[in-house]
Design an enzyme around this catalytic site. Structure first.
Site, PDB file in Angstrom:
ATOM      1  N   GLU A 136     -32.476  19.646  29.406  1.00  0.00           N
ATOM      2  CA  GLU A 136     -32.658  19.125  28.050  1.00  0.00           C
ATOM      3  C   GLU A 136     -34.080  19.445  27.608  1.00  0.00           C
ATOM      4  O   GLU A 136     -35.037  19.151  28.321  1.00  0.00           O
ATOM      5  CB  GLU A 136     -32.434  17.610  28.026  1.00  0.00           C
ATOM      6  N   LYS A 173     -26.855   7.296  27.402  1.00  0.00           N
ATOM      7  CA  LYS A 173     -28.161   7.433  28.034  1.00  0.00           C
ATOM      8  C   LYS A 173     -28.829   6.062  28.124  1.00  0.00           C
ATOM      9  O   LYS A 173     -29.029   5.401  27.097  1.00  0.00           O
ATOM     10  CB  LYS A 173     -29.005   8.403  27.204  1.00  0.00           C
TER      11      LYS A 173
END
Length: 210
Positions: free
Chosen positions: A47, A137
């Site tokens: 990411e 998340k």
């Protein structure tokens, strides 16, 4: 109002490796170098955060390098619908947000762009589930702590957590054992020694599954 996702965004083996690399504030060259360390350590997904427009070239560079590896790169710190355009233009395969913004989720569903929202409360998890999202998340994980994960897995056994924010390879195992599916590591990929520690973590968790 419940929503049906156009596809199973994060299928069972998408995050089969329990570590994702989170790269922030790096030049394109630095980002590719850190991403390569992550891939060489056995990490599949990276990411790259794009909190500012200056970070877009780094995302694009890592996404280009990832194509040769056949792995997916996500765009992180998505806090506006407009950032989805930048993420898509840079060839991001998925996006990640520090929180749960319903307008971003709506637009992600419309585009068919997999999105991972941030949560820190049971109410936010319920809102995510109402959209059909089973992967979320936990952020900031170092503040929430492994006990928070254990508590949330009780009422939400079907929800998969990725823990990011202040995580290190040295403490990641505690979160994985608490019920987290994936940990997001950053600073470990700035050095070869850090990447080696991640390699050991990935190898130990992978072997434990078989």
């Amino acid at each position: 109002m419940a929503h049906t996702l156009p596809q199973n965004w994060f299928h069972d083996d998408f995050f089969r490796v329990p570590v994702i690399a989170v790269l922030r504030g790096l030049t394109p060259a630095e980002a590719v170098k850190s991403a390569t360390r992550a891939w060489d350590a056995g990490v599949e997904h990276v990411e790259v955060t794009i909190e500012t427009p200056d970070a877009i070239p780094s995302l694009a560079a890592v996404a280009s390098a990832a194509t040769e590896r056949g792995v997916a790169v996500g765009a992180g710190t998505i806090v506006s619908v407009e950032q989805l355009d930048a993420a898509a233009a840079a060839n991001a395969s998925f996006t990640v947000s520090p929180g749960l913004d319903e307008s971003i989720v709506h637009e992600s569903i419309r585009r068919g762009l997999p999105h991972l929202p941030g949560v820190a409360t049971a109410s936010e998890i319920l809102r995510a589930r109402a959209f059909g999202l089973s992967w979320v998340k936990a952020f900031p994980a170092s503040v929430l702590g492994p006990d928070w994960v254990k508590a949330m897995k009780g009422p939400f056994p079907d929800v998969q957590f990725i823990a990011t924010g202040g995580m290190r390879a040295a403490t990641a195992l505690t979160y994985l054992e608490a019920g987290v599916s994936v940990v997001g590591l950053s600073s470990d990929f700035s050095t070869d020694d850090g990447a080696a520690a991640v390699r050991e973590l990935v190898a130990s968790r992978t072997s434990a599954r078989y």
